[in-house]
Design a protein around this motif. Structure first.
Motif, mmCIF file in Angstrom:
data_model
loop_
_atom_site.group_PDB
_atom_site.id
_atom_site.type_symbol
_atom_site.label_atom_id
_atom_site.label_comp_id
_atom_site.label_asym_id
_atom_site.label_seq_id
_atom_site.Cartn_x
_atom_site.Cartn_y
_atom_site.Cartn_z
ATOM 1 N N PRO A 1 0.835 -1.216 0.000
ATOM 2 C CA PRO A 1 0.000 0.000 0.000
ATOM 3 C C PRO A 1 0.862 1.255 0.000
ATOM 4 O O PRO A 1 1.883 1.322 0.689
ATOM 5 N N ASP A 2 0.477 2.249 -0.784
ATOM 6 C CA ASP A 2 1.253 3.477 -0.903
ATOM 7 C C ASP A 2 0.377 4.701 -0.680
ATOM 8 O O ASP A 2 0.660 5.776 -1.209
ATOM 9 N N HIS A 3 -0.712 4.537 0.073
ATOM 10 C CA HIS A 3 -1.618 5.652 0.324
ATOM 11 C C HIS A 3 -2.017 5.628 1.792
ATOM 12 O O HIS A 3 -2.241 4.547 2.361
ATOM 13 N N ALA B 1 -4.677 3.073 3.459
ATOM 14 C CA ALA B 1 -4.864 1.865 2.651
ATOM 15 C C ALA B 1 -4.219 0.675 3.348
ATOM 16 O O ALA B 1 -3.277 0.820 4.135
ATOM 17 N N TYR B 2 -4.730 -0.514 3.055
ATOM 18 C CA TYR B 2 -4.158 -1.730 3.632
ATOM 19 C C TYR B 2 -4.271 -2.864 2.628
ATOM 20 O O TYR B 2 -5.083 -2.812 1.687
ATOM 21 N N ARG C 1 -2.631 -4.088 -8.086
ATOM 22 C CA ARG C 1 -3.020 -3.594 -6.762
ATOM 23 C C ARG C 1 -4.426 -4.041 -6.392
ATOM 24 O O ARG C 1 -5.126 -3.379 -5.624
ATOM 25 N N ILE D 1 -5.196 -4.301 -2.640
ATOM 26 C CA ILE D 1 -5.069 -3.126 -1.776
ATOM 27 C C ILE D 1 -6.434 -2.453 -1.647
ATOM 28 O O ILE D 1 -7.094 -2.162 -2.645
ATOM 29 N N TYR E 1 -8.429 0.828 -0.457
ATOM 30 C CA TYR E 1 -8.192 2.242 -0.216
ATOM 31 C C TYR E 1 -9.348 2.841 0.591
ATOM 32 O O TYR E 1 -10.479 2.329 0.550
ATOM 33 N N PRO E 2 -9.088 3.925 1.320
ATOM 34 C CA PRO E 2 -10.166 4.567 2.075
ATOM 35 C C PRO E 2 -11.199 5.173 1.139
ATOM 36 O O PRO E 2 -10.898 5.523 -0.004
ATOM 37 N N PRO F 1 -8.039 7.499 -4.787
ATOM 38 C CA PRO F 1 -6.997 6.561 -4.338
ATOM 39 C C PRO F 1 -7.079 5.250 -5.100
ATOM 40 O O PRO F 1 -8.136 4.659 -5.264
ATOM 41 N N GLY F 2 -5.944 4.800 -5.584
ATOM 42 C CA GLY F 2 -5.874 3.561 -6.342
ATOM 43 C C GLY F 2 -5.846 3.755 -7.834
ATOM 44 O O GLY F 2 -5.520 2.824 -8.570
ATOM 45 N N GLN G 1 -4.244 6.545 -9.212
ATOM 46 C CA GLN G 1 -3.156 7.453 -9.567
ATOM 47 C C GLN G 1 -2.138 6.799 -10.481
ATOM 48 O O GLN G 1 -1.397 7.471 -11.200
#
Length: 464
Positions: free
Chosen positions: A71-73, A76-77, A295, A298, A300-301, A317-318, A320
């Motif tokens: 995860p890069d945000h 996110a998990y 991804r 992953i 995202y919120p 998110p996701g 980008q």
């Protein structure tokens, strides 16, 4: 040379496979919750069964991804593979497999390979199986069925059900003639008692027959199926393409008109009695590999569209990491985007999205959509759709249990007033179509609400 087969019969519906008694049974993890499982399609009025939610252990250990994308945000998990797949009990073939496995563990149902060796037990079982074939295959001559079932060169996989009093009754079976030197077996009859067909024992019986063929060292199963049985055998892995060399089966099976010769190639690496754990391992392995290149795992919120009054695609998110310059441009079918032809003339997806954000074009689009929406709300068929459905007022108490994505004209108006939701006509039209689909799905054909919805759809289709 064996006598020719005249007709093939099978059970109509079959479930997926279970586990052989005494074999190593895959572990099943129970989740504790319960639900009502759906009946098998086409099986009649079978009672619903309460089953616990559970997860099936994969047939083999699944290696984890070596270098998964992290995860890069913020917020996110990474979701585990087990959670991505979810509980297995929502799959009907898995619940049937678990039920039949449990029945065999308790000794309620057994499958035995029986030959006419002259023993009393074998004769009693074969007599019961002959009676099942005669009842389920009325077009077969009784002497012909009896001759093949009791033939010492034939063998039968019998399905035996133990009654509460301890009595054993033959409920179905598969009669076949093994040819060990040629490496194949010909299936003569296969049938399940009518009251057991809805429980899905057809595939279960075939799975035991395949495992028995593997024990005999055979590599192929052949059968002469009539039109009523072709669909069943296709589901069991049989094909009309015969790969077995002709010199190994010609002269042993007599072909004739009105039947289809079908073949199943046995794979010794497959445990036909435990298909669900094998499929679980394959699905988990695929998801682990996907974690290294995508991804999809992953989470995202969420975003508050109303508060932000519209969201740019690249800010979600996701998304980008998507290169819009590599996305194919819109086709001619999307020429209504942005209220004009600029979307269709865009040379790339990025240019089309930029055109949708143009304030002047967006304002013109919203003005046009508002005019259309006003005409829709004024239509004589629009009155049931002006507000969200009130279950208490309308009496549709289960509406929101059936309709998971409700839509109405007031919600569409709120989205239009927000300014950032309808960036093209496609989205506006999709909400209108969803509103109509919900009405049709809930009320069914012929209902007056359905007719009003379809009348409204014919009206706005000419406007948008």
């Amino acid at each position: 040379m064996p006598s020719k087969r005249q007709r093939k019969g099978t059970s109509k519906k079959a479930s997926h496979t279970g586990a052989h008694p005494g074999s190593a049974l895959p572990e099943v993890k129970r989740e504790g919750a319960s639900r009502s499982d759906d009946t098998t399609p086409g099986s009649g009025a079978a009672p619903e069964e309460e089953v616990e939610d559970f997860r099936v252990e994969p047939a083999v250990p699944v290696p984890r991804a070596l270098h998964p994308i992290e995860p890069d945000h913020p917020g996110a998990y990474a979701m585990s593979t087990e959670d991505m797949i979810g509980v297995d009990s929502h799959l009907s073939y898995v619940t049937r497999w678990a039920r039949m496995r449990a029945e065999e563990e308790r000794g309620e149902v057994q499958f035995r390979a029986v030959r006419n060796d002259g023993s009393r037990e074998a004769l009693v079982l074969l007599l019961g199986l002959k009676n099942v074939f005669i009842r389920q295959l009325p077009n077969m001559p009784r002497p012909y069925v009896a001759r093949l079932v009791f033939d010492r060169k034939h063998e039968s996989t019998t399905m035996i059900k133990r009654l509460p009093g301890g009595e054993e009754v033959v409920m179905g079976g598969c009669c076949y003639r093994p040819f060990p030197e040629q490496g194949f077996s010909e299936i003569a009859f296969l049938a399940i008692s009518h009251n057991e067909q809805v429980r899905g024992y057809g595939t279960r019986l075939m799975a035991h027959t395949k495992e028995r063929a593997k024990q005999l060292g055979l590599t192929h199963l052949l059968t002469c199926a009539d039109n009523n049985a072709v669909a069943y055998f296709k589901k069991q892995g049989f094909s009309k393409i015969i790969t077995l060399p002709p010199e190994r089966w010609q002269g042993y099976i007599k072909d004739y008109e009105g039947i289809v010769l079908m073949e199943c190639v046995l794979n010794y690496k497959v445990d036909y009695l435990n298909i669900p754990p094998l499929l679980k391992a394959q699905k988990m392995c695929l998801l682990e590999k996907l974690k290294e290149v995508s991804r999809s795992h992953i989470v995202y919120p969420g975003i508050d569209v109303k508060q932000m009054r519209g969201v740019r695609i690249e800010d979600i998110p996701g998304l980008q990491h998507i290169d819009l310059t590599k996305v194919p441009p819109p086709t001619a079918a999307h020429g209504t985007r942005s209220g004009g032809a600029s979307g269709a003339k865009a040379s790339s997806a990025a240019a089309a999205i930029a055109a949708e954000r143009d304030p002047v074009q967006l304002a013109a689009l919203h003005k046009e959509l508002q005019q259309v929406l006003n005409q829709i709300k004024s239509h004589a068929s629009a009155w049931p759709f002006l507000q969200p459905v009130d279950p208490q007022e309308t009496g549709a108490y289960n509406y929101y249990e059936v309709v998971k994505n409700p839509m109405d004209l007031r919600t569409i108006q709120e989205r239009l007033d927000g300014g950032g939701y309808y960036v093209n006509k496609d989205i506006f039209l999709a909400d209108l179509n969803r509103m109509v689909k919900n009405a049709v799905d809930y009320n069914g054909p012929g209902h007056y609400i359905t007719e009003l919805a379809q009348s409204l759809q014919r009206f706005y289709s000419s406007k948008v």
